[in-house]
Scaffold this active site. Structure first.
Site, PDB file in Angstrom:
ATOM      1  N   ASN A   1      -8.412   2.690   9.567  1.00  0.00           N
ATOM      2  CA  ASN A   1      -7.656   2.387  10.773  1.00  0.00           C
ATOM      3  C   ASN A   1      -8.145   3.218  11.963  1.00  0.00           C
ATOM      4  OD1 ASN A   1      -5.753   1.658  12.662  1.00  0.00           O
ATOM      5  ND2 ASN A   1      -3.993   2.493  11.603  1.00  0.00           N
ATOM      6  N   THR A   2      -7.979   4.538  11.876  1.00  0.00           N
ATOM      7  CA  THR A   2      -8.287   5.403  13.027  1.00  0.00           C
ATOM      8  C   THR A   2      -9.732   5.279  13.492  1.00  0.00           C
ATOM      9  OG1 THR A   2      -6.745   6.962  12.014  1.00  0.00           O
ATOM     10  CG2 THR A   2      -7.998   7.750  13.900  1.00  0.00           C
TER      11      THR A   2
ATOM     12  N   LYS B   1       0.873  -1.161   0.000  1.00  0.00           N
ATOM     13  CA  LYS B   1       0.000   0.000   0.000  1.00  0.00           C
ATOM     14  C   LYS B   1       0.912   1.212   0.000  1.00  0.00           C
ATOM     15  CE  LYS B   1      -2.981   2.971   2.548  1.00  0.00           C
ATOM     16  NZ  LYS B   1      -3.329   3.454   3.885  1.00  0.00           N
TER      17      LYS B   1
ATOM     18  N   GLY C   1      -7.481  10.327   9.187  1.00  0.00           N
ATOM     19  CA  GLY C   1      -7.744  10.624  10.592  1.00  0.00           C
ATOM     20  C   GLY C   1      -8.731  11.743  10.850  1.00  0.00           C
TER      21      GLY C   1
ATOM     22  N   ALA D   1      -9.050   6.105   3.820  1.00  0.00           N
ATOM     23  CA  ALA D   1      -8.839   7.334   4.611  1.00  0.00           C
ATOM     24  C   ALA D   1     -10.111   8.134   4.814  1.00  0.00           C
ATOM     25  CB  ALA D   1      -7.787   8.248   3.984  1.00  0.00           C
ATOM     26  N   GLY D   2     -10.247   8.631   6.020  1.00  0.00           N
ATOM     27  CA  GLY D   2     -11.329   9.557   6.360  1.00  0.00           C
ATOM     28  C   GLY D   2     -12.521   8.933   7.060  1.00  0.00           C
TER      29      GLY D   2
END
Lengths: 283, 283, 283, 283
Positions: free
Chosen positions: B229-230, B115, B176, B207-208
Site C-alpha cells: 500500500n504505502t 486479511k 511502511g 508489508a515493507g
C-alpha cells in the site's frame, strides 16, 4: 460509482544514444543461445529494438551452415556491433571497422556505432581501462559513436565520456557472473558525475545481470538503460526470462520516475491517527 | 530472413487463495492516498483484481462527504477486508465480522475472507504473534478464509498455516518502512516449510515494499504474490509507481519461473572458445 | 619529542545478567568439539567467563569414559546450563530443573540460571515462540534467572522481557547457519524497545555467528554480548577462531562505545582546504 | 579437573612490505585529529608500527607553532610518507621525492618508500588510474618502494603490481566515506589475481573504513593489512576507536587463518543425533 478513467501514468522520453532514438531501454545480446530460433524468440520477448552482435561471430555459421544474420530481422532491429573477443585497443579498432563495413552492406542504422569492449584477460573478462580509453579516442576520431563498456570506476567513466564516448556502460559486476549491481555507490557516483550539467548523457548498465531484479535495481539507481546477454541466454527458459527482463526494465524506469518512499526503521505515524479518515494503523 | 513467430513465453497458472482465483498476483491497499480519484487511478494502473480495505475506514467519508466505496468498482475488484487498527485478537475478530456484514450487503465475492492484522503497538506496527494465532483459530472456526499477516518468523508462519489460514503473509520489513525484504533467508525457509508437500499453498509477501525492485525480489524468492500500500500511495507519483509495481510483479514471477543463472565470482569460459561459433569472450 | 603516555581508552562497565557480573561479554558453548582437550583450549582462548552446557549432555561420557565436567574448571567458569534438545515447554522446564540440581551439587554460581531453548523442530532448530514464552513464565515463577533464546522478532522479544526473562537472546540467524546477523533492522528495534527506559537490560545475540566479523557487527549494533558455539567448534582451527572471536567482541564493543563516523557517498571536504594545516585531501 | 594449558593459537607470520617487516598489519594516518596529543594517543592505542604522513603537511605547524614530527616517536614508528593532495603524476612524484629527503634527514627507515596517491578531483577524492600508473612506473624506476592506492578494479591492481608496486592498496570505498568494503567480490578477485603464484605479495585495504567491523571483514577476505585514518580520527572518541581497530584487525586476521564454517540456510544435523554424545540439537 464514479467512472474509472485510464490512469495517467507519466509519459517517458525515449532514450537517445549517439543521435539514435531507442524504442526500448533494454539492449540485448545475441550470443550463447541454444540455436537461432531460441535467440529469435528471446529477442522478440525482450522488447528490445537494439541488439548487439559480436562482429567476430557474424560471418560464422552454425552446424547447419546458417548465418546468424538470417535470423535477425534487420528491418526491426538496429544492430549494435560489439568488439567481444578483443584484448587490445588495436584489435578492437580493427574489429570495429570490420563491423562498420558489414553493417554498411546491410544498410542497417547501426553501421556507425559500436559497443567497445577491450578485455583484459580470458579468465575474468574484465575490461582493460587503458586499452579501452585508447581505443575510444581512436574510434571517436574515426567518426564512430562509441558505447563504451567499462568497470564501475567513476574516474575511468568520466575519462571515457571526456574522450567522446556516446555512452558510458559501466559493469554492474563481471560479465556472466550473474551478481547484479555489486556496488550501487559507484554507479550512483558515475551517474552524478556524468550527468552533472548534462542530464541526458546516457549511462547504460552493462554486464553482470543475473536476474530480473538486477535490471530493476539498475534502473532505479537512475541508469538510462541496461544491456545484457547471459542472464537471458543461459536461463533455464530464455524466452520467459527475456519477457521478465522486459518487465523489469519497465518497472525500474517507472519506479525511478515515480519517486520512491524513504526507508525507515519502522513507520510510526508522525501525526495523531485515532478516528481520523486519513490513516488506520497497519493499513 | 526466417519469419519471426511470437515468442512462446511459458503460461502461468493463476493464484488461488481460499478458493478464489486472482487475476493478478498483486494485491493493493486503498489507504493513504491524497484523494479517491488518485486512489482510483492507482488501483487501475496496478492491474490488481483484489484490493484490501480497512473495515474501520469504509464507513468514513472524506472532507466532501464521499464514501470510499463510491470510488471502488465492486464489479471489477474483489474487496479483501482487513483488520488494520486492531491491537487485540478480540478486536480483530469483531472487525472481521463487521467487514463480512458490510461486504455481504454489497454482494462482493470478498465477503467471507479477511486479511487479518493483529498489531502489537502503534509505534512499530509489528504484528502480535500470540494475538494473531488466537484470532486466526477463532475466525477459521467461524468459516472465514483468513489471509494472515505475520512476521518473517518461519515457526509462526507454520503455526498459522496449521491453524487453518488460507494464506500466510509474512512481512518483508515493518509496515511502511520501505525496506523491502530484509531477510530473504527467512522468507526462503517459510516458502520451503509451508509448501513442503503442498506446493500450491499461497504465501504472499505483505508489508515493507518501498520500491519496484522489492516486489521483483520477493517474487524471485518464490512468493506467490505481494500485498502493498504505502509504497504506491506515498510515492511522489503514486499512479506511475502503481504501474511500476505491476511490471515488477510480472518481472519477478516470470523470472522465478524462467530459472536464473547461478552467481559466480566471474564467468570463465569452461570450454575452449577460440574460433568456435558458440562463444566469443565478453559477448 | 613529547613523551607518549598510555592512551586513555574509555573504561567500560561489566555486563550484569540476572545479578551476575560477567568478566567477558562473550559466552561460548561446549558442544561439537573434536575432544575435550580441544574444547578446553578453545574456551581458554575465547576469554569467556561463562560457558553454556547442554544439561542433556553433561552426564554423558566420551569414548574413553570421561565426563565433560572433568574438563571444565568450575572455579574459573560459571556454567550456564541450557535446554538444548528440548522441543516442548514441559520438557525444557524439566531439563532446566535437572540442570539446577546438578549445578547445585557442584556449587557453581550458575545454578539458578538457565539458557532457555524451546526448539520447534529438528530440521531448522528455530525456536518455538509459544513454547518459549510458556516455559519462561514457568521458570521465572520457579525462581530461575532465564536467559531466553528467541527469534529476531521484536514483539516476541518484548513479551519475553515482560514475562520476566533476565536477558533476551535474539538469533542473528538460524543456529549453526553461519549467516551472522541477517536482519540488523530487527536487532536494532529489539535493542531500542527492550532498553527503552531500561538501558542496562541485557540483550545478547545468540545463534548464527559464522565468523569474527559477525560478532563485531552484533556488538556495533549495541548488543550487550554474544553467545556462540558452532562458529568456533566447527572452524578449521577452533582454538585460533576462539581467539578471533575474543578480539572481535572487544573490537565491536569498543567501536560501539567510540561512536563511528557517518556513511557518505563520498567525503568531500566541506571547508576550504588549500594550504591549511588541518586537511590534505586524500589524507 | 585436567589442568588447563595455554591455548595453542596458530603463530602468524609478520607482514613484509618492500623488504620491511611490519610489527602490526594496521597502518594508520596522522591527519584530521583535534590536536597532536590526541593523535599521539590514538597511534599508541592502534598498535600500529607504521604511520603515514602527508608530506605536504609535515613542515606545517599547528596554531601553537608545533610541528607534527615533534609528536611522532620516530624510534617507535616507521613513517610512510604519502602524496595526499596530489592530483597529477608529476606532482605526486615531486612530493614523493621531497618526502624522501625529509625522512633521510630523520634517518627513519621509511625514507625509501611512499604511499602513492594520485587523486582525480577534490570532490570525490577517487584515485586517477592513469596518473597513478604513470607515477608508479616513474617512482619504481627511481628506486622507491611504492605502496599504491587504487580503486577496487582488479585490472588496474594487476597493472600496478606489474609496474613494480611493492604493495597494491585497493579502496574498500571512497576515502572518508565510511562505507567499508562495498564490493567484496572485487577485493576477492584482486587477492586471487595478485597472489596467484605469489602468495606473499602484500595487498592492503586502504580507504573507506568506517568502523571496526569493516577492518575485520577486509582481513577475513584475505587482505594482508588495512590502512585507515578518518575512521579513527573523526570517531566521537578517537582513542577508543583506535583500540577497536587494533582488535578488529587481529580478529579478522585470526579468523581468516582459522577457517570459518560455511554458510547454510539452516543447519540440519546431517547425522543421527538422538542419544549421541556428540550432538544435542540447538547446542
Amino acid at each position: 460509482m464514479s467512472s474509472t478513467t485510464t490512469a495517467p501514468v507519466t509519459e517517458d522520453q525515449p532514450l537517445i544514444v549517439g543521435g539514435k532514438t531507442l524504442a526500448s531501454r533494454l539492449i540485448v545480446g545475441t550470443g550463447k543461445y541454444k540455436d537461432y530460433e531460441q535467440m529469435q524468440h528471446a529477442l522478440d520477448a525482450s522488447g528490445a529494438s537494439v541488439v548487439t552482435v559480436a562482429v567476430r561471430r557474424e560471418r560464422l555459421v552454425d552446424a547447419e551452415g546458417r548465418s546468424m544474420l538470417e535470423f535477425l530481422d534487420t528491418d526491426r532491429y538496429t544492430i549494435l556491433p560489439n568488439t567481444a573477443g578483443c584484448f587490445t585497443a588495436e584489435d578492437a579498432v580493427r574489429v570495429a571497422k570490420l563491423g562498420r563495413e558489414i553493417l554498411d552492406q546491410l544498410d542497417n542504422p547501426g553501421k556507425d556505432w559500436v559497443k567497445l569492449e577491450v578485455l583484459n584477460d580470458k579468465k575474468t573478462l574484465l575490461p582493460d581501462p587503458v586499452g579501452t580509453l585508447e581505443a575510444t579516442k581512436e574510434l571517436v576520431a574515426d567518426g564512430f559513436k562509441v558505447l563504451c563498456y567499462t568497470s564501475d570506476d567513476p574516474v575511468m567513466a568520466a575519462k571515457l565520456k571526456e574522450a567522446g564516448a556516446a555512452s558510458v556502460m559501466p559493469a554492474g559486476s563481471p560479465i556472466g557472473s550473474g551478481q547484479g549491481v555489486l556496488n550501487p555507490n559507484a554507479i550512483t557516483i558515475i551517474l552524478e558525475t556524468l550527468k552533472d550539467g548534462d542530464p541526458d548523457y546516457p549511462v547504460i548498465l552493462d554486464a553482470g545481470v543475473g536476474t530480473a531484479s538486477d535490471v530493476t535495481v539498475a534502473m532505479e539507481l537512475g541508469a538510462d538503460g541496461v544491456l545484457l546477454n547471459t542472464g537471458i541466454a543461459h536461463a533455464s527458459d530464455p524466452i520467459t526470462m527475456a519477457s521478465a527482463m522486459r518487465h523489469a526494465l519497465e518497472a525500474g524506469r517507472l519506479s525511478y520516475k515515480a519517486g520512491r518512499i524513504p526507508k525507515k526503521l519502522y513507520a510510526t505515524a508522525s501525526s495523531p491517527w485515532d478516528g481520523v479518515i486519513s490513516y488506520i494503523p497497519g493499513e
